[in-house]
Design a protein around this motif. Sequence first.
Motif, PDB file in Angstrom:
ATOM      1  N   MET A   1      54.431  46.960 -27.579  1.00  0.00           N
ATOM      2  CA  MET A   1      54.767  46.940 -28.991  1.00  0.00           C
ATOM      3  C   MET A   1      53.882  47.951 -29.711  1.00  0.00           C
ATOM      4  O   MET A   1      52.713  48.100 -29.388  1.00  0.00           O
ATOM      5  CB  MET A   1      54.531  45.555 -29.593  1.00  0.00           C
ATOM      6  CG  MET A   1      54.828  45.544 -31.075  1.00  0.00           C
ATOM      7  SD  MET A   1      54.874  43.927 -31.858  1.00  0.00           S
ATOM      8  CE  MET A   1      53.162  43.549 -31.982  1.00  0.00           C
ATOM      9  N   LEU A   2      54.458  48.628 -30.665  1.00  0.00           N
ATOM     10  CA  LEU A   2      53.759  49.614 -31.471  1.00  0.00           C
ATOM     11  C   LEU A   2      54.002  49.297 -32.939  1.00  0.00           C
ATOM     12  O   LEU A   2      55.145  49.082 -33.348  1.00  0.00           O
ATOM     13  CB  LEU A   2      54.286  51.020 -31.153  1.00  0.00           C
ATOM     14  CG  LEU A   2      53.701  52.166 -31.960  1.00  0.00           C
ATOM     15  CD1 LEU A   2      52.220  52.348 -31.645  1.00  0.00           C
ATOM     16  CD2 LEU A   2      54.458  53.444 -31.656  1.00  0.00           C
ATOM     17  N   ALA A   9      59.367  54.947 -41.578  1.00  0.00           N
ATOM     18  CA  ALA A   9      59.992  53.722 -42.078  1.00  0.00           C
ATOM     19  C   ALA A   9      61.372  53.600 -41.450  1.00  0.00           C
ATOM     20  O   ALA A   9      61.981  54.611 -41.091  1.00  0.00           O
ATOM     21  CB  ALA A   9      60.106  53.752 -43.594  1.00  0.00           C
ATOM     22  N   ASN A  10      61.852  52.388 -41.323  1.00  0.00           N
ATOM     23  CA  ASN A  10      63.205  52.184 -40.807  1.00  0.00           C
ATOM     24  C   ASN A  10      64.133  51.759 -41.943  1.00  0.00           C
ATOM     25  O   ASN A  10      65.043  50.967 -41.769  1.00  0.00           O
ATOM     26  CB  ASN A  10      63.216  51.168 -39.668  1.00  0.00           C
ATOM     27  CG  ASN A  10      64.440  51.321 -38.782  1.00  0.00           C
ATOM     28  OD1 ASN A  10      65.165  52.304 -38.882  1.00  0.00           O
ATOM     29  ND2 ASN A  10      64.681  50.354 -37.927  1.00  0.00           N
ATOM     30  N   MET A  11      63.850  52.307 -43.102  1.00  0.00           N
ATOM     31  CA  MET A  11      64.702  52.159 -44.280  1.00  0.00           C
ATOM     32  C   MET A  11      64.221  53.147 -45.334  1.00  0.00           C
ATOM     33  O   MET A  11      63.048  53.535 -45.340  1.00  0.00           O
ATOM     34  CB  MET A  11      64.654  50.740 -44.847  1.00  0.00           C
ATOM     35  CG  MET A  11      63.304  50.331 -45.387  1.00  0.00           C
ATOM     36  SD  MET A  11      63.277  48.688 -46.097  1.00  0.00           S
ATOM     37  CE  MET A  11      63.589  49.061 -47.797  1.00  0.00           C
ATOM     38  N   GLU A  45      56.582  56.009 -25.924  1.00  0.00           N
ATOM     39  CA  GLU A  45      57.835  55.344 -25.551  1.00  0.00           C
ATOM     40  C   GLU A  45      57.758  53.819 -25.668  1.00  0.00           C
ATOM     41  O   GLU A  45      58.051  53.085 -24.723  1.00  0.00           O
ATOM     42  CB  GLU A  45      58.250  55.754 -24.137  1.00  0.00           C
ATOM     43  CG  GLU A  45      58.502  57.235 -24.003  1.00  0.00           C
ATOM     44  CD  GLU A  45      58.944  57.656 -22.620  1.00  0.00           C
ATOM     45  OE1 GLU A  45      59.129  56.796 -21.741  1.00  0.00           O
ATOM     46  OE2 GLU A  45      59.106  58.871 -22.415  1.00  0.00           O
ATOM     47  N   PRO A  46      57.392  53.323 -26.843  1.00  0.00           N
ATOM     48  CA  PRO A  46      57.278  51.870 -27.019  1.00  0.00           C
ATOM     49  C   PRO A  46      58.631  51.178 -26.954  1.00  0.00           C
ATOM     50  O   PRO A  46      59.639  51.716 -27.409  1.00  0.00           O
ATOM     51  CB  PRO A  46      56.675  51.744 -28.422  1.00  0.00           C
ATOM     52  CG  PRO A  46      57.142  52.976 -29.137  1.00  0.00           C
ATOM     53  CD  PRO A  46      57.158  54.052 -28.087  1.00  0.00           C
ATOM     54  N   GLU A  47      58.654  49.998 -26.372  1.00  0.00           N
ATOM     55  CA  GLU A  47      59.889  49.218 -26.282  1.00  0.00           C
ATOM     56  C   GLU A  47      60.227  48.538 -27.597  1.00  0.00           C
ATOM     57  O   GLU A  47      61.380  48.216 -27.852  1.00  0.00           O
ATOM     58  CB  GLU A  47      59.765  48.170 -25.183  1.00  0.00           C
ATOM     59  CG  GLU A  47      59.717  48.777 -23.802  1.00  0.00           C
ATOM     60  CD  GLU A  47      59.648  47.733 -22.715  1.00  0.00           C
ATOM     61  OE1 GLU A  47      60.033  46.576 -22.949  1.00  0.00           O
ATOM     62  OE2 GLU A  47      59.211  48.087 -21.609  1.00  0.00           O
ATOM     63  N   LEU A  48      59.216  48.313 -28.417  1.00  0.00           N
ATOM     64  CA  LEU A  48      59.404  47.680 -29.722  1.00  0.00           C
ATOM     65  C   LEU A  48      58.522  48.398 -30.728  1.00  0.00           C
ATOM     66  O   LEU A  48      57.322  48.552 -30.510  1.00  0.00           O
ATOM     67  CB  LEU A  48      59.033  46.193 -29.667  1.00  0.00           C
ATOM     68  CG  LEU A  48      59.036  45.431 -30.991  1.00  0.00           C
ATOM     69  CD1 LEU A  48      60.442  45.391 -31.585  1.00  0.00           C
ATOM     70  CD2 LEU A  48      58.490  44.028 -30.793  1.00  0.00           C
ATOM     71  N   VAL A  49      59.132  48.846 -31.821  1.00  0.00           N
ATOM     72  CA  VAL A  49      58.392  49.527 -32.887  1.00  0.00           C
ATOM     73  C   VAL A  49      58.562  48.722 -34.164  1.00  0.00           C
ATOM     74  O   VAL A  49      59.686  48.407 -34.560  1.00  0.00           O
ATOM     75  CB  VAL A  49      58.912  50.964 -33.116  1.00  0.00           C
ATOM     76  CG1 VAL A  49      58.103  51.659 -34.202  1.00  0.00           C
ATOM     77  CG2 VAL A  49      58.876  51.760 -31.822  1.00  0.00           C
ATOM     78  N   CYS A  50      57.446  48.404 -34.799  1.00  0.00           N
ATOM     79  CA  CYS A  50      57.468  47.677 -36.076  1.00  0.00           C
ATOM     80  C   CYS A  50      56.981  48.614 -37.167  1.00  0.00           C
ATOM     81  O   CYS A  50      56.002  49.347 -36.986  1.00  0.00           O
ATOM     82  CB  CYS A  50      56.589  46.431 -35.990  1.00  0.00           C
ATOM     83  SG  CYS A  50      57.172  45.234 -34.780  1.00  0.00           S
ATOM     84  N   PHE A  51      57.645  48.576 -38.280  1.00  0.00           N
ATOM     85  CA  PHE A  51      57.369  49.468 -39.405  1.00  0.00           C
ATOM     86  C   PHE A  51      56.819  48.680 -40.587  1.00  0.00           C
ATOM     87  O   PHE A  51      57.046  47.482 -40.691  1.00  0.00           O
ATOM     88  CB  PHE A  51      58.674  50.153 -39.848  1.00  0.00           C
ATOM     89  CG  PHE A  51      59.352  50.918 -38.749  1.00  0.00           C
ATOM     90  CD1 PHE A  51      59.080  52.255 -38.552  1.00  0.00           C
ATOM     91  CD2 PHE A  51      60.279  50.300 -37.922  1.00  0.00           C
ATOM     92  CE1 PHE A  51      59.707  52.961 -37.538  1.00  0.00           C
ATOM     93  CE2 PHE A  51      60.917  50.993 -36.913  1.00  0.00           C
ATOM     94  CZ  PHE A  51      60.625  52.336 -36.715  1.00  0.00           C
ATOM     95  N   GLY A  52      56.178  49.378 -41.496  1.00  0.00           N
ATOM     96  CA  GLY A  52      55.771  48.758 -42.746  1.00  0.00           C
ATOM     97  C   GLY A  52      56.972  48.469 -43.634  1.00  0.00           C
ATOM     98  O   GLY A  52      56.941  47.596 -44.490  1.00  0.00           O
ATOM     99  N   LEU A  57      62.551  48.403 -34.358  1.00  0.00           N
ATOM    100  CA  LEU A  57      63.403  49.261 -33.547  1.00  0.00           C
ATOM    101  C   LEU A  57      63.100  48.986 -32.074  1.00  0.00           C
ATOM    102  O   LEU A  57      61.937  48.946 -31.676  1.00  0.00           O
ATOM    103  CB  LEU A  57      63.119  50.733 -33.873  1.00  0.00           C
ATOM    104  CG  LEU A  57      63.922  51.782 -33.119  1.00  0.00           C
ATOM    105  CD1 LEU A  57      65.385  51.732 -33.523  1.00  0.00           C
ATOM    106  CD2 LEU A  57      63.350  53.158 -33.383  1.00  0.00           C
ATOM    107  N   ARG A  58      64.141  48.784 -31.292  1.00  0.00           N
ATOM    108  CA  ARG A  58      63.967  48.459 -29.874  1.00  0.00           C
ATOM    109  C   ARG A  58      64.517  49.548 -28.954  1.00  0.00           C
ATOM    110  O   ARG A  58      64.800  49.278 -27.795  1.00  0.00           O
ATOM    111  CB  ARG A  58      64.648  47.128 -29.559  1.00  0.00           C
ATOM    112  CG  ARG A  58      64.043  45.975 -30.314  1.00  0.00           C
ATOM    113  CD  ARG A  58      64.735  44.668 -29.993  1.00  0.00           C
ATOM    114  NE  ARG A  58      64.286  43.611 -30.861  1.00  0.00           N
ATOM    115  CZ  ARG A  58      63.179  42.899 -30.685  1.00  0.00           C
ATOM    116  NH1 ARG A  58      62.397  43.144 -29.675  1.00  0.00           N
ATOM    117  NH2 ARG A  58      62.852  41.951 -31.538  1.00  0.00           N
TER     118      ARG A  58
END
Length: 72
Positions: A1-2, A9-11, A45-52, A57-58
């Motif tokens: 996880m990253l 951002a994912n938005m 190459e993270p399997e899971l990315v978390c954004f602020g 994103l997977r």
Amino acid sequence: MLILGDVLANMDQYTGIPGLHEPKPNLTPDPARNRESARRLAALEPELVCFGHGAPLRDPRKLKAFVDGLGD
């Protein structure tokens, strides 16, 4: 996880529309350095990315494709 925090951002931070985005120019003091950070993080190459901002994103290929398309 990253956890990217505000590197990306994912938005859209103004409209809330989902999708990968760089921070708005007035929200980062050094866009070029921010892009370099994004490239280095995507190379992990993270399997899971978390954004602020935005949903997690997977798909590491989607993250890599996005940062590969960033300017300098």
